[in-house]
Design a protein around this motif. Structure first.
Motif, mmCIF file in Angstrom:
data_model
loop_
_atom_site.group_PDB
_atom_site.id
_atom_site.type_symbol
_atom_site.label_atom_id
_atom_site.label_comp_id
_atom_site.label_asym_id
_atom_site.label_seq_id
_atom_site.Cartn_x
_atom_site.Cartn_y
_atom_site.Cartn_z
ATOM 1 N N ALA A 1 -1.770 0.807 0.196
ATOM 2 C CA ALA A 1 -2.678 -0.297 0.556
ATOM 3 C C ALA A 1 -4.092 -0.079 0.022
ATOM 4 N N GLY A 2 -4.193 0.387 -1.217
ATOM 5 C CA GLY A 2 -5.499 0.501 -1.860
ATOM 6 C C GLY A 2 -6.280 1.764 -1.527
ATOM 7 N N ILE A 3 -5.711 2.670 -0.757
ATOM 8 C CA ILE A 3 -6.406 3.922 -0.424
ATOM 9 C C ILE A 3 -6.484 4.779 -1.682
ATOM 10 N N GLN A 4 -7.682 5.251 -2.005
ATOM 11 C CA GLN A 4 -7.888 6.018 -3.230
ATOM 12 C C GLN A 4 -7.239 7.396 -3.148
ATOM 13 N N GLY A 5 -6.743 7.886 -4.285
ATOM 14 C CA GLY A 5 -6.127 9.210 -4.333
ATOM 15 C C GLY A 5 -4.763 9.197 -3.675
ATOM 16 N N VAL A 6 -4.394 10.309 -3.069
ATOM 17 C CA VAL A 6 -3.075 10.431 -2.438
ATOM 18 C C VAL A 6 -3.157 9.840 -1.035
ATOM 19 N N GLY A 7 -2.644 8.617 -0.896
ATOM 20 C CA GLY A 7 -2.627 7.938 0.393
ATOM 21 C C GLY A 7 -1.333 8.234 1.136
ATOM 22 N N PRO A 8 -1.077 7.526 2.242
ATOM 23 C CA PRO A 8 0.100 7.816 3.065
ATOM 24 C C PRO A 8 1.432 7.608 2.350
ATOM 25 N N GLY A 9 1.529 6.580 1.512
ATOM 26 C CA GLY A 9 2.772 6.342 0.765
ATOM 27 C C GLY A 9 3.048 7.451 -0.232
ATOM 28 N N GLU A 10 1.995 7.887 -0.903
ATOM 29 C CA GLU A 10 2.173 8.938 -1.907
ATOM 30 C C GLU A 10 2.449 10.298 -1.273
ATOM 31 N N ARG A 11 1.925 10.544 -0.095
ATOM 32 C CA ARG A 11 2.248 11.801 0.610
ATOM 33 C C ARG A 11 3.753 11.869 0.877
ATOM 34 N N VAL A 12 4.322 10.743 1.323
ATOM 35 C CA VAL A 12 5.764 10.685 1.561
ATOM 36 C C VAL A 12 6.519 10.875 0.242
ATOM 37 N N LEU A 13 6.053 10.230 -0.817
ATOM 38 C CA LEU A 13 6.677 10.365 -2.136
ATOM 39 C C LEU A 13 6.719 11.832 -2.564
ATOM 40 N N GLY B 1 1.777 1.692 -22.358
ATOM 41 C CA GLY B 1 2.393 2.820 -21.679
ATOM 42 C C GLY B 1 1.791 3.255 -20.356
ATOM 43 N N ARG B 2 0.833 2.478 -19.794
ATOM 44 C CA ARG B 2 0.243 2.831 -18.498
ATOM 45 C C ARG B 2 0.188 1.594 -17.607
ATOM 46 N N ILE B 3 0.316 1.837 -16.310
ATOM 47 C CA ILE B 3 0.197 0.755 -15.335
ATOM 48 C C ILE B 3 -0.836 1.153 -14.290
ATOM 49 N N SER B 4 -1.616 0.171 -13.839
ATOM 50 C CA SER B 4 -2.582 0.403 -12.766
ATOM 51 C C SER B 4 -1.998 -0.123 -11.468
ATOM 52 N N GLY B 5 -2.179 0.646 -10.402
ATOM 53 C CA GLY B 5 -1.677 0.221 -9.102
ATOM 54 C C GLY B 5 -2.280 1.093 -8.018
ATOM 55 N N ASP B 6 -1.975 0.818 -6.765
ATOM 56 C CA ASP B 6 -2.596 1.616 -5.710
ATOM 57 C C ASP B 6 -1.683 2.696 -5.140
ATOM 58 N N THR B 7 -0.430 2.760 -5.582
ATOM 59 C CA THR B 7 0.470 3.811 -5.071
ATOM 60 C C THR B 7 1.179 4.493 -6.243
ATOM 61 N N VAL B 8 0.517 4.532 -7.393
ATOM 62 C CA VAL B 8 1.167 5.069 -8.599
ATOM 63 C C VAL B 8 0.591 6.415 -9.025
ATOM 64 N N TYR B 9 -0.505 6.835 -8.394
ATOM 65 C CA TYR B 9 -1.243 8.032 -8.787
ATOM 66 C C TYR B 9 -0.346 9.267 -8.921
ATOM 67 N N SER B 10 0.566 9.484 -7.969
ATOM 68 C CA SER B 10 1.390 10.706 -7.954
ATOM 69 C C SER B 10 2.639 10.627 -8.825
ATOM 70 N N LEU B 11 2.989 9.452 -9.322
ATOM 71 C CA LEU B 11 4.217 9.336 -10.126
ATOM 72 C C LEU B 11 4.181 10.265 -11.337
ATOM 73 N N ASP B 12 3.008 10.377 -11.972
ATOM 74 C CA ASP B 12 2.866 11.214 -13.162
ATOM 75 C C ASP B 12 3.086 12.693 -12.879
ATOM 76 N N GLU B 13 2.841 13.111 -11.651
ATOM 77 C CA GLU B 13 2.989 14.528 -11.299
ATOM 78 C C GLU B 13 4.455 14.911 -11.114
ATOM 79 N N LEU B 14 5.307 13.928 -10.962
ATOM 80 C CA LEU B 14 6.711 14.193 -10.622
ATOM 81 C C LEU B 14 7.614 14.005 -11.830
ATOM 82 N N ASP B 15 8.758 14.645 -11.781
ATOM 83 C CA ASP B 15 9.716 14.544 -12.867
ATOM 84 C C ASP B 15 10.744 13.460 -12.520
ATOM 85 N N ILE B 16 10.299 12.215 -12.589
ATOM 86 C CA ILE B 16 11.179 11.085 -12.274
ATOM 87 C C ILE B 16 11.728 10.561 -13.601
#
Length: 191
Positions: free
Chosen positions: A66-78, A133-148
């Motif tokens: 929901a627009g929280i900067q950095g690692v928000g609650p959704g990304e912590r779960v991710l 090759g890049r997308i902007s969003g509010d819950t995408v910050y941690s995707l790059d750190e993971l091997d998805i």
């Protein structure tokens, strides 16, 4: 024990919940939309237990900052899902947003609101952006750190000027899920 196959969706609003519930019925799998919120309020532990209880795979997990900067609650779960040995994230749907803080992630494919696979990122409406090759969003910050293995970038689920409407069968979101499943099958065959 075989790990549960999970597709992560970086959106948790009502449109996304309805779309994923519908598509789980159409494409197959288990929707955990009941745990979604904007922002995510369910704990990692709750979601991990729900994934492991799921009868059908893939398991669709909706996460939102929901627009929280950095690692928000959704990304912590991710990040916690990615560390869990009983879970394999086979793909992610990276949803664009008009966030004040421009977080971004790389992706494997992007689908515009016309349903075409494009090299550029897309915005919330599913319009092509200038950035390749890049997308902007509010819950995408941690995707790059993971091997998805497959990250599909799309506009706002269930919207995109009506092009992804539930009445039309949410075709853009469906195509994103189908691409992830197709790639997951190919990766399994190679192994």
């Amino acid at each position: 024990m075989l790990s549960k196959k999970v597709i992560v969706i970086t959106d948790g609003d009502e449109y996304a919940r309805k779309a994923i519930d519908y598509l789980a019925g159409e494409v197959g799998g288990t929707s955990l939309a009941q745990y979604s919120a904007n922002p995510t309020t369910a704990s990692s532990e709750e979601i991990i237990k729900a994934v492991n209880r799921a009868k059908e795979e893939p398991v669709y997990v909706l996460l939102d900052d929901a627009g929280i900067q950095g690692v928000g609650p959704g990304e912590r779960v991710l990040l916690d899902l990615a560390k869990e040995s009983s879970i394999t994230i086979i793909g992610a749907i990276a949803v664009a947003s008009h966030t004040r803080y421009r977080e971004w992630s790389r992706f494997t494919f992007a689908i515009d609101r016309k349903g075409e696979i494009v090299a550029q990122g897309v915005d919330k409406e599913g319009e092509r952006e200038m950035e390749i090759g890049r997308i902007s969003g509010d819950t995408v910050y941690s995707l790059d750190e993971l091997d998805i293995p497959t990250v599909v970038a799309i506009g706002d689920i269930g919207k995109m000027y009506g092009q992804d409407d539930l009445k039309k069968g949410v075709p853009i979101t469906r195509k994103a899920i189908e691409l992830i499943l197709e790639r997951a099958d190919e990766n399994e065959e190679r192994e």
